[in-house]
Motif scaffolding. Structure first.
Motif, PDB file in Angstrom:
ATOM      1  N   SER A 300      34.675  45.501  46.865  1.00 16.88           N
ATOM      2  CA  SER A 300      33.847  44.783  47.848  1.00 16.88           C
ATOM      3  C   SER A 300      33.715  45.510  49.181  1.00 16.88           C
ATOM      4  N   GLY A 381      31.496  43.941  43.244  1.00 17.72           N
ATOM      5  CA  GLY A 381      32.219  42.843  43.884  1.00 17.72           C
ATOM      6  C   GLY A 381      31.738  42.506  45.270  1.00 17.72           C
ATOM      7  N   VAL A 383      29.334  40.457  45.751  1.00 17.81           N
ATOM      8  CA  VAL A 383      28.773  39.124  45.644  1.00 17.81           C
ATOM      9  C   VAL A 383      29.918  38.169  45.345  1.00 17.81           C
ATOM     10  N   GLY A 384      29.860  36.989  45.870  1.00 18.68           N
ATOM     11  CA  GLY A 384      30.965  36.048  45.759  1.00 18.68           C
ATOM     12  C   GLY A 384      31.294  35.671  47.180  1.00 18.68           C
ATOM     13  N   TYR A 385      32.085  34.648  47.376  1.00 20.33           N
ATOM     14  CA  TYR A 385      32.401  34.258  48.745  1.00 20.33           C
ATOM     15  C   TYR A 385      33.179  35.376  49.409  1.00 20.33           C
ATOM     16  N   ALA A 387      34.940  36.969  52.921  1.00 18.66           N
ATOM     17  CA  ALA A 387      35.614  36.454  54.105  1.00 18.66           C
ATOM     18  C   ALA A 387      34.691  36.248  55.288  1.00 18.66           C
ATOM     19  N   GLU A 411      23.817  34.802  47.068  1.00 22.98           N
ATOM     20  CA  GLU A 411      24.958  33.902  47.045  1.00 22.98           C
ATOM     21  C   GLU A 411      24.560  32.510  47.549  1.00 22.98           C
TER      22      GLU A 411
ATOM     23  N   LEU B  36      35.584  28.319  42.635  1.00 24.98           N
ATOM     24  CA  LEU B  36      35.158  29.081  43.819  1.00 24.98           C
ATOM     25  C   LEU B  36      34.860  28.237  45.064  1.00 24.98           C
ATOM     26  N   THR B  54      41.334  35.754  56.812  1.00 24.09           N
ATOM     27  CA  THR B  54      40.805  34.873  55.781  1.00 24.09           C
ATOM     28  C   THR B  54      40.876  35.551  54.416  1.00 24.09           C
ATOM     29  N   PRO B  55      41.421  34.872  53.402  1.00 21.48           N
ATOM     30  CA  PRO B  55      41.472  35.485  52.069  1.00 21.48           C
ATOM     31  C   PRO B  55      40.074  35.772  51.525  1.00 21.48           C
ATOM     32  N   VAL B  57      37.635  35.638  48.498  1.00 17.61           N
ATOM     33  CA  VAL B  57      37.511  34.925  47.236  1.00 17.61           C
ATOM     34  C   VAL B  57      36.259  35.404  46.514  1.00 17.61           C
ATOM     35  N   GLU B  58      36.426  35.802  45.256  1.00 14.83           N
ATOM     36  CA  GLU B  58      35.267  36.216  44.470  1.00 14.83           C
ATOM     37  C   GLU B  58      35.154  35.334  43.248  1.00 14.83           C
ATOM     38  N   SER B  59      33.945  35.259  42.694  1.00 17.11           N
ATOM     39  CA  SER B  59      33.805  34.509  41.450  1.00 17.11           C
ATOM     40  C   SER B  59      33.730  35.499  40.296  1.00 17.11           C
TER      41      SER B  59
END
Lengths: 453, 346
Positions: A300, A381, A383-385, A387, A411, B36, B54-55, B57-59
């Motif tokens: 990421s 990586g 994409v996804g939440y 930080a 997203e 998620l 902040t951690p 987080v990935e899906s």
């Protein structure tokens, strides 16, 4: 001559009599087909324009609301009994109070505001105000108190975000019909919002946080912004620029000016042309395999994203650079060589400066393409939440996990809360503005420095 | 030529500095797309309230997350895998083979799976597992005979249901939700309608019969959705007769577009799921690599924060979003503070 042909009946085997001024049937046919072709062309352009207008108006109408946001302005009493139980203003003690300790203060503040203004409401408990307030408000308050503990015990004016449902109500996304099944907000809350709006406590204003802010979790779309992912895109573009431009230009100069013409260089040329047409997802999986699984670079990270996009942009830059090198007339090279310059001097002193506008245009177009690319980022990586942290320096800008603008938009479009849908469209507007600016710069550079021979 | 050298050295420097800076200070999480949203809510609150970053987080799905989790121990591997199902024995073995032997299993709560249709569509308000089995299975019992599914409309087998063409959008096989749908709805319906008995009577072994029960018809009336719930929602939006499978949290965020159906007479709400009345639900987990506790700053604090009463409790932000909180949350909390691994209580 005209007379002769028109009286040609006197000659045997003469061609049928026609006048140059009269239009024959075959000419009519040819003219008609040309007219038809023009009509087809106009129709094609018209269709294209129509879709462009539809697309742009859809984007603007769906996305422009993301740039406005609903805020609640309210004085909050920072109760020392809750925030500083020991009464000694010790920063460590104050930091121990979590955001959960701050939420009731804000709810009380809004509730008192409602009562002060004499607004009739069915709610008699401050806890019922929760539906109006964004979950981000508590953190906003806490940050301010930790930064300045002297505020404790005072009443401070705050501008806090309204919850996404309230925001949606002011924007017309949420209606009284649509909330009948919604457990997050009731019709009574909307009555309250109407009343508060009239006296100015609740108002809509321009949302800078959408452009500069960080992404937020699914429970608070009102707080989400594109700023952090913009930085991610920026660092990625830096990597692309500083790798793809020198490598691409060096490769093209060698291939164009120095390389011998043989089967091997032919093979390389064919491959570069083919690489430019390879789907971008292929570069994504290559980046995953080479940079993350083999080289163990962090997942990421904009560095990896930039490296992957460099691979994708290289062929574009090589092709445009070679085209602009080719466009420099051979006479310039010959003249340089003629007065005694070495081959390298002729290239670097004469050919390359003349080809520069073309090279820069190609590079900017390549960067713009890389800026809007999403598919390769899916695989590495990005994409996804990601930080909510802003990178705290140049090195962490390259290495700490981040998102990129198109990945962030993708997203948002996936998330459950409809408020994110509006933000995805808003993000597209910002992305389009960036692309437009880059293309305009490319056009200006070309206009300004282009030479014709 | 100089620019080539320059580029090559830039690449080298970039690579070296990257591996040097790999000593990371943030918790990395990957896994189920169902978990998620919850994980990101927790990560956000964690970043606000602690000094740790902040951690991340990935899906990517439960299986993908657990696969990365089991790649080994070290800063290049993730610390926590989110999963919408329990870890499988095979995955535990893979983990152990790669040196990940101490795993802490954390159950964060339950997720309900609901059947919903367009708000203004036909009256799909009450389902039994047998209805969905009759509508979607490959083989059903008609007049005591096991035949390939002949039903075209819902009213064909249950006069109480609307007389409209069957169109169902169910999660694709890569989703954890599909597994729950098959086990809790199709299998149940298979037993209820007597199809299971008919299959066993027809000479099938019990295992084969179970597999056959979970086979979904392939004539286009049931559509697998491999994307997210937003895709299912888009399909329902364009098809008034469509029935979609959603997570409870997703439904609760889109109540203005969707109308939910009861299952066996029970309406899906956080309460009915917590009490176990609503039949189609599943536990959600995350798995913590014990070897990383103490190495990655904030890992244990994040895990503890996740299951704290104010977060995962019945009034916390997770429950607000749609998580059904776990009545045994206190056990989970003590499990994390004692760092009990999966082997130690087996």
């Amino acid at each position: 001559m005209t007379d002769a042909t028109s009286q040609g009946g006197s000659r045997p085997n003469a061609r049928p009599t026609t006048s140059l001024t009269a239009v024959g049937s075959r000419t009519k046919k040819r003219n008609a087909s040309e007219k038809r072709f023009r009509a087809y062309g106009l129709a094609a352009i018209g269709t294209g324009l129509f879709f462009l207008v539809v697309l742009l108006s859809a984007i603007v109408s769906n996305g422009s609301s993301a740039f406005m946001q609903t805020f609640i302005e309210v004085p909050v009493y920072l109760d020392p009994a809750k925030l500083d139980k020991n009464g000694n203003r010790d920063p460590e003690d104050i930091a121990k109070v979590s955001t959960f300790g701050y939420s009731p203060l804000i709810q009380n503040a809004v509730f008192e505001q409602v009562q002060d203004k004499g607004i009739a409401t069915e709610y008699d408990d401050a806890g019922d105000m929760k539906a109006l307030i964004s979950a981000s408000a508590a953190a906003q308050l806490r940050d301010r108190v930790i930064a300045n503990p002297d505020l404790i015990g005072e009443t401070v004016d705050f501008q806090i975000l309204a919850s996404s449902r309230v925001d949606g109500y002011l924007k017309g996304r949420v209606s009284r019909d649509s909330i009948t099944q919604d457990k997050n907000i009731d019709a009574g809350h909307l009555d309250l919002v109407d009343a508060l709006r009239e006296d100015g406590t609740v108002h809509k204003s321009f949302n800078f946080a959408f452009i500069t802010g960080a992404d937020a979790s699914e429970s608070r779309p009102e707080q989400a912004g594109l700023g952090v992912s913009m930085l991610g895109s920026f660092f990625m573009m830096l990597v692309v620029l500083f790798l793809a431009l020198p490598i691409g230009v060096a490769a093209s100069i060698y291939l164009e000016e120095f390389a011998p013409q043989n089967k091997f260089t032919d093979f390389i040329e064919v491959n570069i042309s083919n690489l430019a047409a390879v789907p971008s997802i292929v570069f994504g999986i290559l980046g995953l395999a080479a940079f993350i699984q083999f080289a163990h670079l962090p997942q990421s990270a904009p560095l990896v994203g930039g490296l992957t996009l460099t691979l994708m942009t290289l062929p574009t830059i090589v092709i445009s650079t070679r085209a602009s090198l080719k466009a420099v007339p051979p006479s310039i090279r010959d003249a340089a060589l003629g007065v005694g310059a070495s081959k390298m001097q002729s290239v670097f002193h004469h050919v390359l400066p003349l080809a520069m506008p073309g090279i820069l245009t190609g590079t900017i177009i390549g960067l713009a393409q890389a800026l809007g690319e999403t598919a390769p980022l899916l695989l590495i990586g990005m994409v996804g939440y990601i930080a909510t942290n802003y990178p705290d320096g140049v090195i962490s800008g390259f290495l700490s996990p981040n998102s990129a603008m198109p990945a962030q938009i993708y997203e948002w479009a996936k998330r459950a809360d409809p408020a994110y849908y509006e933000r995805a469209w808003g993000g597209i507007i910002i992305l389009l503005v960036f692309l437009l600016v880059m293309n305009v710069i490319a056009i200006i550079l070309r206009r300004k420095f282009e030479r014709r021979w | 030529m100089q620019s080539v050298k320059l580029a090559a050295s830039a690449l080298a420097i970039a690579a070296v500095s990257a591996s040097a800076a790999a000593a990371r200070d943030n918790v990395q999480v990957a896994g189920s797309s169902t978990v998620l949203p919850y994980a990101s809510i927790v990560a956000e609150a964690f970043g606000e309230n602690f000094d740790f970053p902040t951690p991340v987080v990935e899906s990517g799905g439960s299986s993908a997350g657990l696969k990365r989790f089991c790649e080994g121990v070290g800063e290049n591997t993730i610390d926590i895998a989110n999963a919408s199902r329990a870890i499988r024995d095979g995955e535990i073995e893979t983990c152990a083979a790669n040196g990940v032997s101490d795993i802490i299993e954390v159950r964060i709560g339950y997720d309900g799976i609901v059947f919903a249709s367009q708000q203004t569509g036909p009256e799909f308000t009450a389902f039994e597992p047998s209805d969905l089995y009759n509508a979607l299975a490959e083989q059903v019992v008609v007049d005591g005979e096991l035949v390939a599914n002949p039903h075209n409309t819902w009213a064909d087998f249950n006069a109480d249901l609307p007389d409209v063409e069957i169109a169902a959008f169910i999660p694709g096989t890569k989703h954890g939700t599909r597994e729950v749908f098959e086990e809790k709805v199709l299998l149940q319906g298979c037993e209820d309608t007597g199809a299971m008995e008919a299959m066993v009577a027809g000479g099938m072994s019990e295992d084969d019969a179970e597999d056959a029960c979970m086979a979904v018809r392939t004539d286009g009336k049931s559509v697998d959705i491999d994307g997210d719930y937003t895709e299912t929602l888009a399909r329902i939006d364009s098809n008034p007769n469509g029935i979609g499978v959603f997570g409870l949290a997703f439904y609760e965020n889109n109540t203005d577009k969707l109308k939910v159906a009861t299952m066996s007479g029970v309406e899906p709400t956080t309460e009915t799921i917590a009490e176990g009345e609503y039949p189609v639900s599943r536990p959600l987990f995350f798995y913590v690599k014990k070897a990383h506790i103490g190495v990655i700053p904030g890992l244990k604090e994040y895990a503890e924060f996740f299951v704290a009463d104010e977060i995962a409790g019945p009034d916390g932000p997770l429950a607000n979003y749609g998580l059904v909180s776990d009545p045994e949350l206190a056990d989970t909390q003590s499990k994390i503070s004692n760092e009990e691994t999966m082997g130690s209580n087996m």
